[in-house]
Design a protein around this motif. Sequence first.
Motif, PDB file in Angstrom:
ATOM      1  N   UNK A  99       0.609  -1.015  -0.059  1.00  0.00           N
ATOM      2  CA  UNK A  99      -0.241  -0.140  -0.207  1.00  0.00           C
ATOM      3  C   UNK A  99       0.883   1.484  -0.076  1.00  0.00           C
ATOM      4  N   UNK A 100       2.113   1.428   0.384  1.00  0.00           N
ATOM      5  CA  UNK A 100       2.865   2.184   0.144  1.00  0.00           C
ATOM      6  C   UNK A 100       3.356   2.609  -0.967  1.00  0.00           C
ATOM      7  N   UNK A 101       2.745   2.890  -1.625  1.00  0.00           N
ATOM      8  CA  UNK A 101       2.763   2.958  -3.252  1.00  0.00           C
ATOM      9  C   UNK A 101       2.260   3.993  -3.883  1.00  0.00           C
ATOM     10  N   UNK A 102       2.461   4.256  -5.554  1.00  0.00           N
ATOM     11  CA  UNK A 102       1.774   4.799  -6.444  1.00  0.00           C
ATOM     12  C   UNK A 102      -0.065   4.149  -6.342  1.00  0.00           C
ATOM     13  N   UNK A 103       0.312   3.499  -6.778  1.00  0.00           N
ATOM     14  CA  UNK A 103      -1.187   2.666  -7.001  1.00  0.00           C
ATOM     15  C   UNK A 103      -1.621   1.267  -6.015  1.00  0.00           C
ATOM     16  N   UNK A 104      -2.437   1.305  -5.524  1.00  0.00           N
ATOM     17  CA  UNK A 104      -2.823  -0.124  -4.173  1.00  0.00           C
ATOM     18  C   UNK A 104      -4.616  -0.848  -4.560  1.00  0.00           C
ATOM     19  N   UNK A 105      -4.023  -1.946  -4.784  1.00  0.00           N
ATOM     20  CA  UNK A 105      -5.515  -2.901  -4.797  1.00  0.00           C
ATOM     21  C   UNK A 105      -6.019  -3.021  -3.388  1.00  0.00           C
ATOM     22  N   UNK A 106      -7.505  -2.614  -2.989  1.00  0.00           N
ATOM     23  CA  UNK A 106      -8.381  -2.870  -1.486  1.00  0.00           C
ATOM     24  C   UNK A 106      -8.906  -3.999  -1.832  1.00  0.00           C
ATOM     25  N   UNK A 107      -8.763  -4.990  -0.932  1.00  0.00           N
ATOM     26  CA  UNK A 107      -9.801  -6.106  -0.371  1.00  0.00           C
ATOM     27  C   UNK A 107     -11.209  -5.436   0.443  1.00  0.00           C
TER      28      UNK A 107
END
Length: 316
Positions: A99-107
């Motif tokens: 999640x410490x990033x430019x894009x993240x996938x959330x569940x």
Amino acid sequence: MRAIEFTDYGPAADVVRVAEVPEPHAGAGQIRIAVRASGLSAGEVRIRSGEMRAAVTPEFPYRTGFDAAGVVDEIGEGVTGVAMGDEVFGWTTMAARGANADFDVLAAWAAKPSAWGWEESGGAAGAVESATRVLDRLAVGAGHTVLIQGAAGGVGTVAVQLAAARGATVIGTAGERNHEFLRSLGAVPTTYGTGLAERIHALAPSGVDAVFDCAGGALPDLVAIAGDAARVVTIADTTAAAHGVHLSHGAPSDETGKTVGTADPLAVHALALAVKLADEGRLRIPVAAAFPLTEAAAAHELSESRHARGKIVLVN
């Protein structure tokens, strides 16, 4: 895209880096966000330092970050109730992290409360989930007295508010400089360290019903205060088993978000509760500091200092 990872055990300045990695994409039942802010995980800081070697065996490089907030820019198959451009907060899967990033996938996610800015929202989901998971396990409710050890930290500050919202009397330990802050959150403050049992007895002559340890290092005293190891839960002390205490950590999950393994299941219901309490003005996420992604190593160092009051976040 940019993402934070550490390449080995060691000092943050030596092993924490910003890496260029492929962008993730939303699968079935997931959404992707353009991240505006994300939480620094104190548990991952301990993993990086080597403190958690007995409990966790990481694969390097280890991608960091469990919770984030941002703007929805991909919607996976079967997802309803959310639209492109919505502002949300939530968490990714334990297996994926990142999640410490430019894009993240959330569940798992919920709408960002209007009362919270990006920094508060980015650091909220993990703390809310951890606090709710432990308070549920301890069955904290109205009329109970709960001791929160390490009450001024990222999880502790949220646990104080959630326990108070349940109608419990909350006693929180912290350094004296944070006592007025704890009072503002709804806790009766006291100092940690030598003489804790006596101080707690003076504040709660009838005893405490539950102890939530967010700091580690004091389990013998906390068990004595509770009167029963079953009434103590820690999220920070890897010696828990030796004291008969439960070490609570979120259950690992696969790429679909399905829980696997024997750890405690994630408290997914915590997100909706957090939104409700935030909208009512009864839950805030104290932010100790916000660092740009490029200064993630400095964020790790602040976490290790144990002097952060509230949540440490990374901003994009």
